[in-house]
Design a protein around this motif. Structure first.
Motif, PDB file in Angstrom:
ATOM      1  N   ARG A   1       0.866  -1.175   0.000  1.00 48.99           N
ATOM      2  CA  ARG A   1       0.000   0.000   0.000  1.00 48.99           C
ATOM      3  C   ARG A   1       0.908   1.231   0.000  1.00 48.99           C
ATOM      4  O   ARG A   1       1.774   1.378   0.878  1.00 48.99           O
ATOM      5  CB  ARG A   1      -0.921  -0.008   1.215  1.00 48.99           C
ATOM      6  CG  ARG A   1      -1.955   1.114   1.214  1.00 48.99           C
ATOM      7  CD  ARG A   1      -2.918   0.949   2.374  1.00 48.99           C
ATOM      8  NE  ARG A   1      -3.792  -0.204   2.199  1.00 48.99           N
ATOM      9  CZ  ARG A   1      -3.806  -1.274   3.000  1.00 48.99           C
ATOM     10  NH1 ARG A   1      -2.967  -1.332   4.035  1.00 48.99           N
ATOM     11  NH2 ARG A   1      -4.633  -2.278   2.776  1.00 48.99           N
TER      12      ARG A   1
ATOM     13  N   LEU B   1      -2.239   4.335 -13.852  1.00 47.76           N
ATOM     14  CA  LEU B   1      -1.795   5.359 -12.915  1.00 47.76           C
ATOM     15  C   LEU B   1      -1.793   6.743 -13.571  1.00 47.76           C
ATOM     16  O   LEU B   1      -1.253   7.695 -13.007  1.00 47.76           O
ATOM     17  CB  LEU B   1      -0.393   5.030 -12.399  1.00 47.76           C
ATOM     18  CG  LEU B   1      -0.298   3.773 -11.517  1.00 47.76           C
ATOM     19  CD1 LEU B   1       1.151   3.329 -11.364  1.00 47.76           C
ATOM     20  CD2 LEU B   1      -0.915   4.043 -10.134  1.00 47.76           C
TER      21      LEU B   1
ATOM     22  N   TRP C   1       0.072  11.862 -12.496  1.00 46.63           N
ATOM     23  CA  TRP C   1      -0.073  10.526 -11.920  1.00 46.63           C
ATOM     24  C   TRP C   1      -1.243  10.479 -10.945  1.00 46.63           C
ATOM     25  O   TRP C   1      -1.489  11.430 -10.196  1.00 46.63           O
ATOM     26  CB  TRP C   1       1.204  10.133 -11.193  1.00 46.63           C
ATOM     27  CG  TRP C   1       2.432  10.086 -12.063  1.00 46.63           C
ATOM     28  CD1 TRP C   1       3.419  11.032 -12.164  1.00 46.63           C
ATOM     29  CD2 TRP C   1       2.793   9.037 -12.966  1.00 46.63           C
ATOM     30  NE1 TRP C   1       4.371  10.634 -13.062  1.00 46.63           N
ATOM     31  CE2 TRP C   1       4.022   9.413 -13.580  1.00 46.63           C
ATOM     32  CE3 TRP C   1       2.216   7.810 -13.322  1.00 46.63           C
ATOM     33  CZ2 TRP C   1       4.673   8.616 -14.506  1.00 46.63           C
ATOM     34  CZ3 TRP C   1       2.866   7.013 -14.248  1.00 46.63           C
ATOM     35  CH2 TRP C   1       4.070   7.415 -14.835  1.00 46.63           C
ATOM     36  N   ARG C   2      -1.981   9.378 -10.943  1.00 48.80           N
ATOM     37  CA  ARG C   2      -3.112   9.207 -10.025  1.00 48.80           C
ATOM     38  C   ARG C   2      -3.040   7.815  -9.393  1.00 48.80           C
ATOM     39  O   ARG C   2      -2.506   6.868  -9.973  1.00 48.80           O
ATOM     40  CB  ARG C   2      -4.439   9.379 -10.762  1.00 48.80           C
ATOM     41  CG  ARG C   2      -4.677   8.379 -11.889  1.00 48.80           C
ATOM     42  CD  ARG C   2      -6.089   8.510 -12.470  1.00 48.80           C
ATOM     43  NE  ARG C   2      -6.324   7.523 -13.522  1.00 48.80           N
ATOM     44  CZ  ARG C   2      -6.174   7.752 -14.816  1.00 48.80           C
ATOM     45  NH1 ARG C   2      -5.797   8.958 -15.234  1.00 48.80           N
ATOM     46  NH2 ARG C   2      -6.410   6.809 -15.699  1.00 48.80           N
ATOM     47  N   ALA C   3      -3.603   7.707  -8.212  1.00 46.07           N
ATOM     48  CA  ALA C   3      -3.552   6.453  -7.457  1.00 46.07           C
ATOM     49  C   ALA C   3      -4.449   5.403  -8.096  1.00 46.07           C
ATOM     50  O   ALA C   3      -5.449   5.723  -8.744  1.00 46.07           O
ATOM     51  CB  ALA C   3      -3.968   6.694  -6.008  1.00 46.07           C
ATOM     52  N   ALA C   4      -4.071   4.145  -7.898  1.00 46.74           N
ATOM     53  CA  ALA C   4      -4.862   3.039  -8.449  1.00 46.74           C
ATOM     54  C   ALA C   4      -4.482   1.757  -7.732  1.00 46.74           C
ATOM     55  O   ALA C   4      -3.453   1.677  -7.050  1.00 46.74           O
ATOM     56  CB  ALA C   4      -4.621   2.892  -9.949  1.00 46.74           C
ATOM     57  N   GLU C   5      -5.328   0.738  -7.880  1.00 47.61           N
ATOM     58  CA  GLU C   5      -5.033  -0.613  -7.397  1.00 47.61           C
ATOM     59  C   GLU C   5      -4.669  -1.463  -8.608  1.00 47.61           C
ATOM     60  O   GLU C   5      -5.448  -1.565  -9.562  1.00 47.61           O
ATOM     61  CB  GLU C   5      -6.229  -1.216  -6.672  1.00 47.61           C
ATOM     62  CG  GLU C   5      -5.984  -2.639  -6.183  1.00 47.61           C
ATOM     63  CD  GLU C   5      -7.197  -3.251  -5.510  1.00 47.61           C
ATOM     64  OE1 GLU C   5      -7.383  -4.475  -5.633  1.00 47.61           O
ATOM     65  OE2 GLU C   5      -7.962  -2.485  -4.881  1.00 47.61           O
TER      66      GLU C   5
ATOM     67  N   MET D   1       3.834   4.763  -8.510  1.00 44.87           N
ATOM     68  CA  MET D   1       2.905   4.991  -7.400  1.00 44.87           C
ATOM     69  C   MET D   1       3.453   6.008  -6.407  1.00 44.87           C
ATOM     70  O   MET D   1       2.690   6.695  -5.720  1.00 44.87           O
ATOM     71  CB  MET D   1       2.598   3.671  -6.697  1.00 44.87           C
ATOM     72  CG  MET D   1       1.695   2.753  -7.487  1.00 44.87           C
ATOM     73  SD  MET D   1       1.424   1.165  -6.648  1.00 44.87           S
ATOM     74  CE  MET D   1       0.216   0.408  -7.769  1.00 44.87           C
TER      75      MET D   1
ATOM     76  N   THR E   1      -3.687   7.025  -2.311  1.00 46.96           N
ATOM     77  CA  THR E   1      -3.228   5.709  -1.852  1.00 46.96           C
ATOM     78  C   THR E   1      -3.409   4.687  -2.960  1.00 46.96           C
ATOM     79  O   THR E   1      -4.526   4.472  -3.436  1.00 46.96           O
ATOM     80  CB  THR E   1      -4.006   5.265  -0.596  1.00 46.96           C
ATOM     81  OG1 THR E   1      -3.789   6.242   0.441  1.00 46.96           O
ATOM     82  CG2 THR E   1      -3.516   3.914  -0.121  1.00 46.96           C
ATOM     83  N   SER E   2      -2.315   4.071  -3.354  1.00 44.29           N
ATOM     84  CA  SER E   2      -2.328   3.014  -4.363  1.00 44.29           C
ATOM     85  C   SER E   2      -2.048   1.675  -3.702  1.00 44.29           C
ATOM     86  O   SER E   2      -1.465   1.606  -2.610  1.00 44.29           O
ATOM     87  CB  SER E   2      -1.265   3.271  -5.437  1.00 44.29           C
ATOM     88  OG  SER E   2      -1.510   4.454  -6.143  1.00 44.29           O
ATOM     89  N   GLU E   3      -2.466   0.607  -4.382  1.00 42.82           N
ATOM     90  CA  GLU E   3      -2.152  -0.745  -3.922  1.00 42.82           C
ATOM     91  C   GLU E   3      -1.536  -1.526  -5.072  1.00 42.82           C
ATOM     92  O   GLU E   3      -2.053  -1.514  -6.192  1.00 42.82           O
ATOM     93  CB  GLU E   3      -3.401  -1.458  -3.401  1.00 42.82           C
ATOM     94  CG  GLU E   3      -3.928  -0.872  -2.104  1.00 42.82           C
ATOM     95  CD  GLU E   3      -5.101  -1.666  -1.534  1.00 42.82           C
ATOM     96  OE1 GLU E   3      -5.489  -2.677  -2.164  1.00 42.82           O
ATOM     97  OE2 GLU E   3      -5.614  -1.273  -0.471  1.00 42.82           O
TER      98      GLU E   3
END
Length: 507
Positions: free
Chosen positions: A76, A428, A448-452, A469, A475-477
């Motif tokens: 995470r 991302l 850039w943007r958060a993603a799983e 990330m 918050t990315s995973e």
């Protein structure tokens, strides 16, 4: 970990340290952390990740705490943070696995100092242990290796062997170990067709015959000889060259290998073999002349040199977060093209004077990244055999190009799948356009943007996602990170030491 459990672990840790006779400062130096962090651990005031517990257990040679270890581990990442500070480059993964294989040539004791504690190394150690080799971790990172008079090749751990491509490098050191034996098919990253035929072509020069059937390579060893041989490798591959070198090292006579790879892991292997008394001329060039010895019995300590691919990973972390970070112990001979390319893109770098690695042969520098405005190169970025841009460093330029103004072409002519995996950066916020299985356009700059995201089955593209990330706010995973652990030792925790905020978790 609940507070009572943390306090209990702290007590066990304090007792283990006291029994070893270490101060908190000594343990901190071994872990690469601060004395205050050790004090917090022993007071139960700092939560410990599973990775940290495993490292402590390896250092002390005992169980610290019994915890369930689920099969899949995830990361995470709280992105958008500015990094700062200094971080050291660890020893080379690719050199480490080659040296483990080469240790079988030696009837004496080999001690590899500061060996990378990664999954790829663990798999090879499991294979060696299963065939009767005594592998003993002396502390967190030093491995002592003693082979028996006869190896029990029939008891090889097939599962461990299939989980690493490095098992193919046992062919050279096991050249005439037994008249007939089997090796499992090699595994590792899913990067498309990676034929073993170049290995077979090289080893046939020594009389080895290999037949592939039912998931195994069936091998018939050649008779002993003292012939002089000279041949050219049709592919200047790193592992192919290493296999040929190891075969030549324990055959009487002189072997000349042309079109050999002079890359970093090949040089490390040659330095180790020279320490065993093998005469090798031409190290660092594409022509090697090796005078082999059939009987080698030497007690030796060797320090693998630092990893230029990890160095590029850490440099990328500083660049993509637009941070000032110092990466220490960078093997400059194997990074010059990468650094020159970065400077052409507008990246500001400070490079220290040179100093020697612990092996006494590899030249190191410290590199500091500076906040910079990047622009795309007009020409494509592509790899070449050493001394060109390293094929394993190429993917990081996809992340870096995401921060650059304009369009960059990345041409990965070696692997037919890796360019495809780099399109995962689009999740991302990147703008990666796949042209064909070998080429991508990266259009920047990226917001850039958060993603799983699930890890792709390839080490460097997976690491690229983690680095991107760091720049993505929120918050990315990154899920199922085993492939990253194959090639990096505690990458997340080491990024945390320079200001990242990454935590391990399991479902």
């Amino acid at each position: 970990m609940t507070q009572p459990t943390a306090e209990h672990v702290g007590l066990l840790l304090r007792n283990a340290r006291s029994e070893k006779g270490w101060t908190q400062g000594q343990l901190a130096a071994e872990l690469g952390t601060s004395q205050s962090a050790i004090a917090r651990m022993e007071q139960g005031k700092q939560n410990l990740s599973l990775r940290m517990i495993e490292r402590l257990e390896a250092i002390f040679g005992r169980s610290i705490v019994k915890v369930g270890r689920p099969q899949m581990t995830h990361l995470r990442v709280e992105g958008g943070r500015t990094l700062s500070g200094e971080v050291d480059v660890n020893s080379s993964k690719n050199a480490g696995v080659a040296l483990l294989c080469a240790s079988l040539i030696n009837r004496g004791t080999t001690t590899l100092r500061r060996l990378a504690r990664i999954e790829e190394v663990n798999r090879i150690v499991e294979v060696l242990t299963s065939i009767g080799v005594e592998c003993t971790w002396l502390n967190g990172s030093d491995l002592r290796i003693r082979r028996p008079e006869m190896l029990d090749l029939g008891s090889m751990d097939v599962d461990a062997a299939r989980r690493t491509r490095s098992v193919i490098m046992l062919l050279g050191p096991l050249l005439d170990e037994s008249s007939e034996y089997q090796l499992p098919y090699a595994g590792g990253c899913d990067l498309g067709t990676r034929t073993v035929e170049p290995h077979m072509q090289a080893l046939r020069e020594f009389g080895l015959t290999v037949e592939a059937k039912s998931g195994f390579y069936s091998i018939a060893a050649p008779p002993a000889d003292d012939l002089h041989r000279s041949f050219v490798l049709t592919e200047r591959g790193d592992t192919v060259t290493e296999n040929a070198i190891m075969a030549a090292a324990h055959r009487e006579g002189v072997t000349v290998i042309r079109n050999a790879s002079p890359n970093y892991m090949v040089q490390d292997l040659c330095f180790y073999l020279q320490g065993l008394g093998i005469d090798i001329k031409g190290v660092g060039t594409t022509t090697l002349k090796i005078t082999g010895r059939s009987a080698i019995d030497v007690d030796i300590e060797y320090y693998p040199s630092e990893d230029p691919i990890e160095a590029m990973s850490l440099i990328t972390a500083g660049i993509v977060t637009n941070s000032e970070v110092t990466i220490r112990r960078v093997p400059i001979e194997f990074m010059e093209i990468e650094l020159a390319t970065l400077e052409q893109m507008g990246q500001k770098l400070e490079v220290s004077g040179e100093y020697m690695a612990r092996n006494g042969r590899t030249r190191l520098v410290d590199v500091t990244t500076k906040p910079s405005e990047l622009h795309a190169l007009q020409d494509k970025i592509h790899p070449m055999p050493f001394p060109g841009l390293n094929i394993d460093n190429l993917p990081f330029f996809a992340v870096i190009a995401g921060n650059a103004e304009g369009q960059t072409m990345i041409h990965d002519w070696v692997y037919e799948n890796r360019a495809i995996y780099l399109t995962e950066l689009n999740k991302l916020g990147a703008q990666v356009q796949l042209l064909d299985p070998h080429r991508i356009y990266v259009n920047g700059p990226t917001k850039w943007r958060a993603a799983e995201i699930g890890c792709p089955p390839a080490l460097r593209p997976a690491a690229c996602l983690l680095l991107a990330m760091l720049a993505a706010r929120g918050t990315s995973e990154l899920r199922n990170i085993y492939v990253i652990e194959r090639g990096y030792e505690d990458l997340a925790e080491r990024l945390n030491t320079i200001g990242a905020k990454i935590e391990y978790f399991q479902d």
